[in-house]
Design a protein around this motif. Structure first.
Motif, PDB file in Angstrom:
ATOM      1  N   GLU A 116     -13.466  -2.622   4.348  1.00 13.91           N
ATOM      2  CA  GLU A 116     -13.253  -1.215   4.711  1.00 13.91           C
ATOM      3  C   GLU A 116     -12.021  -0.689   3.998  1.00 13.91           C
ATOM      4  N   THR A 117     -12.076   0.560   3.585  1.00 14.13           N
ATOM      5  CA  THR A 117     -10.959   1.188   2.866  1.00 14.13           C
ATOM      6  C   THR A 117     -10.238   2.166   3.795  1.00 14.13           C
ATOM      7  N   ARG A 118      -8.922   2.089   3.802  1.00 15.70           N
ATOM      8  CA  ARG A 118      -8.144   3.029   4.614  1.00 15.70           C
ATOM      9  C   ARG A 118      -8.146   4.411   3.968  1.00 15.70           C
ATOM     10  N   ALA A 119      -7.928   5.393   4.799  1.00 18.85           N
ATOM     11  CA  ALA A 119      -7.834   6.772   4.301  1.00 18.85           C
ATOM     12  C   ALA A 119      -6.622   6.902   3.391  1.00 18.85           C
ATOM     13  N   ALA A 120      -6.710   7.776   2.425  1.00 15.86           N
ATOM     14  CA  ALA A 120      -5.609   7.986   1.482  1.00 15.86           C
ATOM     15  C   ALA A 120      -4.352   8.451   2.226  1.00 15.86           C
ATOM     16  N   TYR A 121      -3.222   7.972   1.815  1.00 13.54           N
ATOM     17  CA  TYR A 121      -1.947   8.320   2.454  1.00 13.54           C
ATOM     18  C   TYR A 121      -1.516   9.711   2.017  1.00 13.54           C
TER      19      TYR A 121
ATOM     20  N   ASP B  87       0.833  -1.203   0.000  1.00 12.78           N
ATOM     21  CA  ASP B  87       0.000   0.000   0.000  1.00 12.78           C
ATOM     22  C   ASP B  87       0.868   1.253   0.000  1.00 12.78           C
ATOM     23  N   ASP B  88       0.251   2.395  -0.280  1.00 11.67           N
ATOM     24  CA  ASP B  88       1.017   3.628  -0.441  1.00 11.67           C
ATOM     25  C   ASP B  88       1.839   3.975   0.790  1.00 11.67           C
ATOM     26  N   ASP B  89       1.241   3.869   1.982  1.00 10.24           N
ATOM     27  CA  ASP B  89       1.982   4.263   3.180  1.00 10.24           C
ATOM     28  C   ASP B  89       3.148   3.308   3.451  1.00 10.24           C
ATOM     29  N   VAL B  90       2.906   2.008   3.329  1.00 15.15           N
ATOM     30  CA  VAL B  90       3.982   1.037   3.546  1.00 15.15           C
ATOM     31  C   VAL B  90       5.056   1.190   2.476  1.00 15.15           C
TER      32      VAL B  90
ATOM     33  N   LEU C 125       4.369   7.162  10.591  1.00 15.57           N
ATOM     34  CA  LEU C 125       3.556   7.531   9.434  1.00 15.57           C
ATOM     35  C   LEU C 125       2.718   6.364   8.915  1.00 15.57           C
ATOM     36  N   VAL C 126       2.986   5.159   9.383  1.00 17.01           N
ATOM     37  CA  VAL C 126       2.229   3.989   8.944  1.00 17.01           C
ATOM     38  C   VAL C 126       0.963   3.865   9.790  1.00 17.01           C
TER      39      VAL C 126
ATOM     40  N   GLY D 264       1.431  11.255   3.572  1.00 20.20           N
ATOM     41  CA  GLY D 264       2.659  11.491   4.333  1.00 20.20           C
ATOM     42  C   GLY D 264       3.924  11.604   3.507  1.00 20.20           C
ATOM     43  N   TYR D 265       3.778  11.781   2.201  1.00 18.87           N
ATOM     44  CA  TYR D 265       4.979  11.842   1.358  1.00 18.87           C
ATOM     45  C   TYR D 265       5.905  12.997   1.747  1.00 18.87           C
ATOM     46  N   GLU D 266       5.335  14.167   1.925  1.00 20.91           N
ATOM     47  CA  GLU D 266       6.158  15.325   2.291  1.00 20.91           C
ATOM     48  C   GLU D 266       6.748  15.160   3.681  1.00 20.91           C
ATOM     49  N   ALA D 267       5.962  14.566   4.591  1.00 22.85           N
ATOM     50  CA  ALA D 267       6.460  14.354   5.956  1.00 22.85           C
ATOM     51  C   ALA D 267       7.648  13.391   5.952  1.00 22.85           C
ATOM     52  N   SER D 268       7.560  12.308   5.180  1.00 22.70           N
ATOM     53  CA  SER D 268       8.659  11.337   5.147  1.00 22.70           C
ATOM     54  C   SER D 268       9.918  11.961   4.556  1.00 22.70           C
TER      55      SER D 268
END
Length: 357
Positions: free
Chosen positions: A237-242, A95-98, A227-228, A244-248
């Motif tokens: 159920e769908t997780r909220a869109a990630y 997934d995007d966050d991972v 951030l994960v 955190g790109y700028e934060a990482s």
């Protein structure tokens, strides 16, 4: 760090490197006849100290064992970089966050591998300094041997020919040999203490910097993990869109800045002595200062111009042929892996090893 996420396009010297310039690359990084495996380790370990003067055998074995340690650290650094690449590759399909966090964690792990490589170079400063003590020991051995040889000759003559006129000549030579040996032993004692302190100062300073920077990376790595989103979800159920790109990227930049600006004066960990240890240490230093009025014996008993006398010579003039080729005993390694940037699905992802079949 990896240039994709670094604000610096080129690696400028860090504050620590400006304060303490890095040494040349370690002598163990080039020239390998036996490759990366344990065969070279075993041969060095078994043959160390078997040749050369008796006085230098024990320290020669230590030097060879430290060479094994450095080779092992080099291997750890390379494999750490490979692990960083694989983590980034694995996270690509998640997934995007991972995916984002594992890629950034790969950046941090790769930096650890580079720190290992820099640590090996500084560790080599310690090893080379220890080698200089070994060379001094080797240069002192002839003076000991000569004195012992003359002593044995005198004892043999007194037993076989008590009235031999050669006994008087040998006793005079023994007096000179003892004086020369006294100078050699004093210089060995002085140089051993000087080089021992210098060698382990190199090692402990390098170890302190290395560990402090590892702690910095570990701290920022834990910030990345925050951030994960690990809250459980129900099936469907769908997780909220990630988002955190700028934060990482900011975390990576902060980590890079912390590593760049680190200097010994800002070290977070300090070794504090107890009152008793501090008192005893100060007492010892006072005793050294009070008894420090030594005598320079370097000019005493100038060597005779007798080529057969076997006089002691300083280490700078001692070739030590049995040691000088130690680090050149192995040929250059072929087929070493190279680390390059890779592009996956049009996006730069971590670092990819060029595999040699």
């Amino acid at each position: 760090m990896h240039r994709t996420y670094s604000m610096r396009q080129s690696r400028a010297p860090t504050a620590s490197q400006l304060q303490n310039p890095p040494p040349p690359p370690s002598s163990t990084k080039s020239g390998r006849l036996f490759g990366k495996g344990g065969l070279g380790h075993a041969i060095r370990r078994q043959t160390a100290g078997q040749f050369g003067p008796d006085l230098a055998k024990k320290l020669s074995q230590l030097v060879k064992m430290e060479k094994n340690v450095m080779r092992s650290m080099e291997l750890v650094g390379r494999e750490r970089m490979e692990v960083a690449q694989q983590l980034s590759i694995w996270g690509e399909a998640c997934d995007d966050d991972v995916s984002d966090v594992t890629d950034k964690l790969g950046v941090l792990l790769y930096e650890i591998g580079e720190l290992e490589d820099q640590y090996v170079d500084r560790y080599d400063q310690y090893r080379v300094t220890i080698k200089s003590i070994r060379n001094i020991e080797a240069s002192v051995q002839p003076s000991r041997d000569r004195k012992q040889k003359i002593t044995d000759q005198i004892a043999q003559l007194k037993y076989k020919e008590p009235n031999s006129p050669r006994i008087v000549v040998l006793e005079q030579e023994l007096v000179r040999a003892e004086a020369e040996s006294l100078v050699a032993e004093a210089q060995l004692s002085n140089i051993t203490r000087e080089k021992l302190k210098a060698a382990y100062t190199y090692q402990f300073d390098a170890l302190r910097e290395h560990c402090e920077k590892l702690a910095i990376i570990a701290g920022y790595g834990k910030h990345l993990l925050e951030l994960v989103d690990d809250t459980p979800v129900t099936p469907g159920e769908t997780r909220a869109a990630y988002d955190g790109y700028e934060a990482s990227k900011a975390i990576i930049q902060d980590c890079e800045d912390a590593l760049t600006n680190w200097v010994t004066a800002n070290a977070a960990v300090s070794s504090k002595l107890s009152t008793r240890a501090r008192t005893l240490s100060q007492r010892r230093r006072n005793n050294i200062q009070r008894n420090g009025e030594g005598h320079d014996l370097s000019g005493q008993d100038a060597p005779l111009n007798d080529r057969e006398s076997g006089l002691w010579v300083p280490a700078s003039a001692h070739k030590g042929e049995e040691y000088e080729d130690e680090d050149e005993e192995e040929e250059e390694e072929v087929g070493a892996p190279s680390i390059q940037d890779s592009t996956v699905n049009g996006e730069t992802r971590g670092r990819q090893e060029t595999v040699v079949a």
